[in-house]
Design an enzyme around this catalytic site. Sequence first.
Site, short mmCIF file in Angstrom:
data_model
loop_
_atom_site.label_atom_id
_atom_site.label_comp_id
_atom_site.label_asym_id
_atom_site.label_seq_id
_atom_site.Cartn_x
_atom_site.Cartn_y
_atom_site.Cartn_z
N SER A 120 70.15 53.12 65.20
CA SER A 120 69.88 54.01 63.95
C SER A 120 68.91 52.65 62.93
CB SER A 120 70.99 53.88 62.95
OG SER A 120 71.80 52.94 62.96
N GLU A 124 71.78 45.32 57.48
CA GLU A 124 70.46 45.65 57.23
C GLU A 124 69.89 44.96 56.15
OE1 GLU A 124 68.43 48.00 59.06
OE2 GLU A 124 69.86 48.35 60.28
N1 DGL Z 1 74.55 50.50 64.66
C1 DGL Z 1 75.10 51.75 64.75
C2 DGL Z 1 76.33 51.82 65.61
O1 DGL Z 1 76.52 51.13 66.65
C3 DGL Z 1 75.30 52.58 63.44
C4 DGL Z 1 75.25 52.08 62.17
C5 DGL Z 1 74.93 52.94 61.17
O2 DGL Z 1 73.63 53.57 61.22
O3 DGL Z 1 75.82 53.47 60.46
O4 DGL Z 1 77.27 52.41 65.39
#
Ligand code: DGL
Length: 276
Positions: A22, A163
């Site tokens: 994401s 982020e």
């Molecule tokens: N990095 C993602 C995961 O491994 C999701 C983070 C998000 O967009 O909430 O779940």
Amino acid sequence: MPCGARACVVVNRDRPIGVFDSGIGGLTVAHALMSALPHERIVYFGDTARLPYGTKSSATVAGYAAQITDFLLKRDVKMLVVACNTMAAVALPVVTNLSPVPVVDVLDAGARAAAASSRSRRIGVLATLTTVSSGAYERAIGAHAPDARVVSQACPLFAPLVEEGWLDHPVTELTAREYLRPVLAQGVDTLVLGCTHYPLLKPLLARLAGPATTLVDSAETTALRVAELLTAQGLRCESKAEPAHEYYVTDLPQRFRAVGALCLGRPLPEVHLVHW
Ligand code: DGL
């Protein structure tokens, strides 16, 4: 026999590996891949416009996953790496059904590593709300360690903090203490970082969890799985040149470039903006 499109697939081992998340979290997996497989070229996709995924419904995340899969397949990738636990938890069948190339995902790699590491058979999982609600980690760990008890904790604030680049910030520490308290109280000896954003918080989480707790970061296990599969399928690249990785995001490429360089420990080249 003439070589029809389906009958004769030309294997070009120098095609890239598609890695997606994401946002920047999947860069933790890209980093492990770059270390384990330094000549493989990576096409990375971060859906920064629609992040976070971890608070969205399964149907919404599945739709996003299908769109990204299509985008990467058009870039002629030889393998797909789902570097997002949330997509792996709720949309893996969507990706595998669409993909003619092998698919590796972080969730299975993390579950295997946790099952192998835990002595107390109490395993904590830190993940997004959507991943925790899906029960995917309980199922995956249960498949490898049926006697293990899994304590899951949704950590919806972690991905936005990462982020933001607040990897060792007082706000992040306070948040982490809140999330860890109920999990550690259950006597877990292994803590799965069940979101690819969380390895960026590893120093902080390791300090708070203490030396008796093993943190499972599925980035390295995923990279090993990719290496195994490439070898088994005769897909290891032949080129020994420095690969020119490509990065695509759906919003704020400059920001991704700046925070991404912190994650990768190296400057990123141009980051391309994708308009759907
Ligand atoms: N990095 C993602 C995961 O491994 C999701 C983070 C998000 O967009 O909430 O779940």
